[in-house]
Design an enzyme around this catalytic site. Structure first.
Site, PDB file in Angstrom:
ATOM      1  N   GLU A  42      48.791   4.195  16.140  1.00 20.84           N
ATOM      2  CA  GLU A  42      49.648   3.612  17.164  1.00 20.84           C
ATOM      3  C   GLU A  42      48.745   2.778  18.075  1.00 20.84           C
ATOM      4  O   GLU A  42      47.755   3.288  18.603  1.00 20.84           O
ATOM      5  CB  GLU A  42      50.342   4.720  17.976  1.00 20.84           C
ATOM      6  CG  GLU A  42      51.298   4.094  18.974  1.00 20.84           C
ATOM      7  CD  GLU A  42      52.042   5.101  19.834  1.00 20.84           C
ATOM      8  OE1 GLU A  42      51.872   6.312  19.640  1.00 20.84           O
ATOM      9  OE2 GLU A  42      52.804   4.630  20.699  1.00 20.84           O
ATOM     10  N   ARG A  90      42.585  18.032  11.633  1.00 26.38           N
ATOM     11  CA  ARG A  90      41.973  16.961  12.419  1.00 26.38           C
ATOM     12  C   ARG A  90      40.498  17.262  12.614  1.00 26.38           C
ATOM     13  O   ARG A  90      40.072  18.403  12.555  1.00 26.38           O
ATOM     14  CB  ARG A  90      42.529  16.848  13.829  1.00 26.38           C
ATOM     15  CG  ARG A  90      43.933  17.004  14.082  1.00 26.38           C
ATOM     16  CD  ARG A  90      44.257  17.112  15.560  1.00 26.38           C
ATOM     17  NE  ARG A  90      43.948  15.938  16.361  1.00 26.38           N
ATOM     18  CZ  ARG A  90      44.781  14.927  16.554  1.00 26.38           C
ATOM     19  NH1 ARG A  90      45.959  14.927  16.001  1.00 26.38           N
ATOM     20  NH2 ARG A  90      44.436  13.909  17.312  1.00 26.38           N
ATOM     21  N   LYS A 140      43.804  10.649  22.832  1.00 22.65           N
ATOM     22  CA  LYS A 140      43.836   9.286  23.373  1.00 22.65           C
ATOM     23  C   LYS A 140      44.221   9.290  24.847  1.00 22.65           C
ATOM     24  O   LYS A 140      43.748   8.468  25.618  1.00 22.65           O
ATOM     25  CB  LYS A 140      44.852   8.458  22.587  1.00 22.65           C
ATOM     26  CG  LYS A 140      44.205   7.631  21.477  1.00 22.65           C
ATOM     27  CD  LYS A 140      45.180   6.607  20.974  1.00 22.65           C
ATOM     28  CE  LYS A 140      45.570   6.935  19.564  1.00 22.65           C
ATOM     29  NZ  LYS A 140      46.622   6.082  19.027  1.00 22.65           N
TER      30      LYS A 140
HETATM   31  P1  ATP Z   1      47.142  11.253  20.107  1.00 22.07           P
HETATM   32  O1  ATP Z   1      45.719  11.450  20.510  1.00 22.07           O
HETATM   33  O2  ATP Z   1      47.962  10.625  21.166  1.00 22.07           O
HETATM   34  O3  ATP Z   1      47.755  12.455  19.449  1.00 22.07           O
HETATM   35  P2  ATP Z   1      46.663  10.164  17.573  1.00 22.07           P
HETATM   36  O4  ATP Z   1      45.196  10.355  17.682  1.00 22.07           O
HETATM   37  O5  ATP Z   1      47.465  11.019  16.692  1.00 22.07           O
HETATM   38  O6  ATP Z   1      47.230  10.158  19.023  1.00 22.07           O
HETATM   39  P3  ATP Z   1      47.530   7.883  16.049  1.00 22.07           P
HETATM   40  O7  ATP Z   1      47.324   6.470  16.382  1.00 22.07           O
HETATM   41  O8  ATP Z   1      48.917   8.345  15.848  1.00 22.07           O
HETATM   42  O9  ATP Z   1      46.870   8.655  17.238  1.00 22.07           O
HETATM   43  O10 ATP Z   1      46.640   8.296  14.801  1.00 22.07           O
HETATM   44  C1  ATP Z   1      46.624   7.574  13.611  1.00 22.07           C
HETATM   45  C2  ATP Z   1      46.251   8.456  12.463  1.00 22.07           C
HETATM   46  O11 ATP Z   1      44.979   9.046  12.679  1.00 22.07           O
HETATM   47  C3  ATP Z   1      47.236   9.580  12.282  1.00 22.07           C
HETATM   48  O12 ATP Z   1      47.594   9.634  10.910  1.00 22.07           O
HETATM   49  C4  ATP Z   1      46.499  10.801  12.704  1.00 22.07           C
HETATM   50  O13 ATP Z   1      46.885  11.905  11.948  1.00 22.07           O
HETATM   51  C5  ATP Z   1      45.043  10.437  12.449  1.00 22.07           C
HETATM   52  N1  ATP Z   1      44.170  11.132  13.401  1.00 22.07           N
HETATM   53  C6  ATP Z   1      44.248  11.096  14.739  1.00 22.07           C
HETATM   54  N2  ATP Z   1      43.327  11.894  15.299  1.00 22.07           N
HETATM   55  C7  ATP Z   1      42.632  12.459  14.292  1.00 22.07           C
HETATM   56  C8  ATP Z   1      41.545  13.389  14.219  1.00 22.07           C
HETATM   57  N3  ATP Z   1      40.976  13.896  15.313  1.00 22.07           N
HETATM   58  N4  ATP Z   1      41.086  13.729  12.997  1.00 22.07           N
HETATM   59  C9  ATP Z   1      41.636  13.205  11.883  1.00 22.07           C
HETATM   60  N5  ATP Z   1      42.650  12.334  11.881  1.00 22.07           N
HETATM   61  C10 ATP Z   1      43.165  11.953  13.060  1.00 22.07           C
END
Ligand code: ATP
Ligand code: MG
Length: 551
Positions: free
Chosen positions: A34, A259, A269
C-alpha cells in the site's frame, strides 16, 4: 532461497506438478504494497519471496500498488516503492499494476453480489456496526439486512453518485451474523469516503475495503499464488468467499508465512511514519531507519539484504531476528566488495623526527586483500602524519600494545616506528607525538630484537582531506520496542554521533555518494553526501568490522 527453509516452494512445486491444481499453468505472484509509507526490511522479505518464486518457477511477479485508501496514500510513496524494488534488483515497470485501475470492476462485482442477495446497504454508523457486532454467544445484528435487492441496488448506486455523507452508509456482505470468525459477520465491503485519490482524483466517493478488494485484484491479475503474512490467516475465509461469489474463473491460492520481526527497531508503518512526522529521525531514509532507503543510505548492499532474507528462510513460526544477523550478512558482503582505505577519525599529529623534511615516498598497496580484481592504489609516506588519538597513551599500560613513549608499532604498509616523546596542551590533551622510524623494516621486515605487536593506520598530513563521519547506534535501547506500549520512551538519544574532524586519504577525494569502503580498523563507511556550503564530505558508518553478537 534454500529449499529446505522454504515451505512455500515445495507447495508451489506440487501445485504445478501433473497431479497439482495448477498443472499446465505458469506461476504468477504479486507483491502488493500500500503506497502509504516507505518499504522496510520486512517488505524486502516479501519482495524476495514473491519475485524469486516467479523467477524460480519460470513465471511472473506483479508489482501492485494496493491503492484503495486515499486518506493515507501518496505518489511520493509510489515512487519510493519503485525506487527501492528496482534497487533490490527487480523490474518495476513491466508488470506494474494499480488496484485503483480495478475500481470499476470492483463496483460491478459488488452489484453482482447485491443481485445474488449476497450484499446489502447498511445505515449503521461505524460505531454502531461495532456495537452490534455481538460476541461469541450473541450474533451480530443489522436492521437493514433484509432490504430488497432493488432498494440495495438503488442505494448503492446513490452511494456511488455522492448522494450521502462520509460514514452514512456501507455496503456489507451478507454472510453469517453468527460466525465464529468475526470477519465473516457481514463484513463491510464499501465505505463512503469523499477523498481525492492520487490517481483517480474525485471520480469515486466510495472505496472498497481491503478484504474485498484484495481477492479481486489477485483474481483479475491471474495470480496463481497469493503469498501474504500470517495476520491475514483469519481473513482467508472471506478472501475465498469473495473469489467464489463474484463468478471469476481464476481462483488464486493463498499461502501465509510469518512476518519478519527484527529486534531493537520498529517495523510498523504507522510507527515509522510517526518517527518521521515528529522529526525524531531525519526522514524515511534516515540511516537509522529499517526502511530499504535508510539501509541503502547506511551502506547496505542489495546482495546483503538478499542473503539475509535467504538465511532467515520462510516459515509459519513467528520469531524475532537479532539485528546483528542482518549486520553479519552485510559484513560478509562488504568484506569481499569494499576497498580498504586509511581514515583517521579522531586525529592527532605524529612527527617522524629522523625522516627528512622534504622526502616523500610512494607505496603501492592492495585495495582489497579478498578480491583479486580490486587492484592497487598509491599512498604517499612522509614526515608528518595523523594517527588515531586512541592509539596513544602517555605511559605504558597493561595490555596496551600501541603507542606510548618507548613502544614500537608498525605503520600500516610502511615502516616500524618507535615513540620518543609527546607534547600536550595545558588541559592534558595530546597535541603531537614524536617518533623515529626504522628504514630497514619496510615491507613487513622485523626489527632486530623487538617484537612488534601492533599495526596502526595513518594518513599523510599533506595528502589527506577533512571529512565528517556520522557514527550510528541503534534507534532504540530496548530489545523489542514494537511490543512496548510507549515505544518512544525507548528512543536512544545517542543514536547519532558526529565526528567533524576526520582525516581521509586523498584517494577517496572523487568518490560518489553510495560508494562504500572499509576504513581500516574503523569499520565500513559509505559516502552519504557532500555538504553544499562547506564542501565537506559526509560519511556514514555502515557497520563495525566485528560483531559484538554472542550466541
Ligand atoms: P502495516 O505496517 O500498516 O501493517 P504492511 O507492512 O502490511 O502495513 P503493506 O504495504 O500492506 O504494508 O505490505 C505489503 C506486503 O508486504 C504485504 O503482502 C505484507 O504481508 C508484506 N509485509 C509487510 N510487512 C512484512 C514483514 N514484516 N515481513 C514480511 N512481509 C511483510
Ligand atoms: Mg498491510
Amino acid at each position: 532461497m534454500t529449499e529446505n527453509k522454504n515451505f512455500i516452494y515445495s507447495t508451489i512445486e506440487k501445485d504445478f506438478s501433473e497431479s497439482g491444481e495448477f498443472f499446465g499453468k505458469k506461476i504468477h505472484t504479486r507483491f502488493p504494497p500500500e503506497p502509504n509509507g516507505f518499504l522496510h526490511i520486512g517488505h524486502a522479505k516479501a519482495i524476495f519471496i514473491n519475485f524469486l518464486a516467479a523467477e524460480k518457477f519460470g513465471g511472473v511477479c506483479n508489482l501492485r500498488m494496493d491503492d484503495t485508501n486515499p486518506s493515507k496514500e501518496d505518489t511520493i510513496f509510489v515512487e519510493s516503492i519503485k525506487r527501492d524494488i528496482k534497487w533490490l534488483g527487480f523490474d518495476t515497470e513491466k508488470n506494474l499494476h494499480y488496484a485503483s485501475d480495478y475500481f470499476e470492476d470492483m463496483y460491478e462485482f459488488a452489484k453482482k453480489l447485491i443481485k445474488k442477495n449476497l450484499a446489502y446497504v447498511c445505515d449503521l454508523s461505524p460505531e454502531e456496526t461495532k456495537k452490534f457486532r455481538g460476541d461469541l454467544k450473541t450474533p451480530a445484528t443489522s436492521p437493514f439486512r433484509n432490504r430488497s435487492i432493488e432498494e440495495n441496488l438503488d442505494l448503492f448506486e446513490r452511494m456511488r453518485n455522492s448522494e450521502f455523507e462520509d460514514g452514512a452508509k456501507t455496503l456489507r456482505a451478507k454472510i453469517d451474523l453468527f460466525s465464529g470468525n468475526f470477519n465473516m459477520r457481514d463484513p463491510v465491503l464499501y465505505r463512503i469516503m469523499k477523498k481525492t485519490h492520487h490517481r483517480t482524483g474525485n471520480n469515486w466517493p466510495i472505496y472498497p475495503m481491503y478484504d474485498y478488494a484484495h481477492p479481486i485484484e489477485d483474481a483479475i491479475e491471474n495470480i496463481t499464488h497469493s503469498l501474504c503474512t500470517l495476520e491475514f490467516e483469519d481473513h482467508k475465509p472471506l478472501y475465498e468467499w469473495v473469489i467464489n461469489n463474484i463468478d471469476i474463473n481464476n481462483k488464486p491460492k493463498r499461502i501465509e508465512f510469518s512476518r519478519l520481526n527484527l529486534d531493537h527497531t520498529v517495523m510498523s508503518k504507522r510507527k515509522l511514519k510517526f518517527l518521521v512526522d515528529k522529526k525524531l529521525v531525519l526522514g524515511w531514509d534516515d540511516p537509522r531507519m529499517p526502511t530499504i532507503s535508510g539501509l541503502r543510505r547506511r551502506g547496505f548492499t542489495p546482495d546483503s539484504i538478499k542473503n539475509f532474507c535467504q538465511q532467515i528462510g520462510v516459515s509459519k513460526s513467528v520469531s524475532t531476528i537479532e539485528y546483528q544477523v542482518l549486520e553479519n550478512c552485510l559484513r560478509d558482503d562488504l568484506n569481499l566488495k569494499a576497498n580498504r582505505i586509511m581514515a583517521v577519525l579522531d586525529p592527532v599529529k605524529l612527527i617522524i623526527e629522523n625522516y627528512p623534511e622534504n622526502k616523500e615516498e610512494e607505496f603501492e598497496i592492495e585495495n582489497n586483500p579478498n578480491s583479486n580484481s580490486a587492484g592497487k592504489r598509491k599512498i604517499i609516506f612522509g614526515k608528518n602524519l595523523f594517527v588515531e588519538r586512541s592509539d596513544f597513551l602517555k605511559e605504558k599500560t597493561k595490555n596496551f600494545f600501541r603507542l606510548f613513549p618507548g613502544s614500537t608499532v608498525r605503520l600500516k604498509s610502511a615502516y616500524a616506528i618507535t615513540c620518543t616523546s609527546f607534547r600536550e596542551d595545558s588541559d592534558g590533551n595530546i597535541t603531537e607525538i614524536f617518533c623515529k622510524y626504522h628504514p630497514e623494516t619496510f615491507g613487513g621486515k622485523n626489527l632486530d630484537g623487538v617484537k612488534i605487536k601492533s599495526t596502526i593506520h595513518w594518513v599523510n598530513t599533506n595528502y589527506c582531506f577533512n571529512a565528517q563521519a556520522n557514527i550510528y547506534d541503534s534507534l532504540f535501547n530496548c530489545e523489542n520496542p514494537e511490543s512496548e506500549s510507549d515505544f518512544l520512551k525507548y528512543i536512544n538519544k545517542n543514536s547519532l554521533k558526529i565526528l567533524k574532524n576526520c582525516k581521509i586519504e586523498n584517494n577517496l577525494k572523487n568518490c560518489k555518494p553510495g560508494d562504500t569502503f572499509q576504513f581500516l580498523r574503523n569499520g565500513y563507511f559509505c559516502l552519504d553526501s557532500i555538504d553544499k556550503s562547506s564542501n565537506i564530505m559526509i560519511f556514514n558508518k555502515t557497520v563495525s568490522l566485528k560483531s559484538s553478537y554472542k550466541k
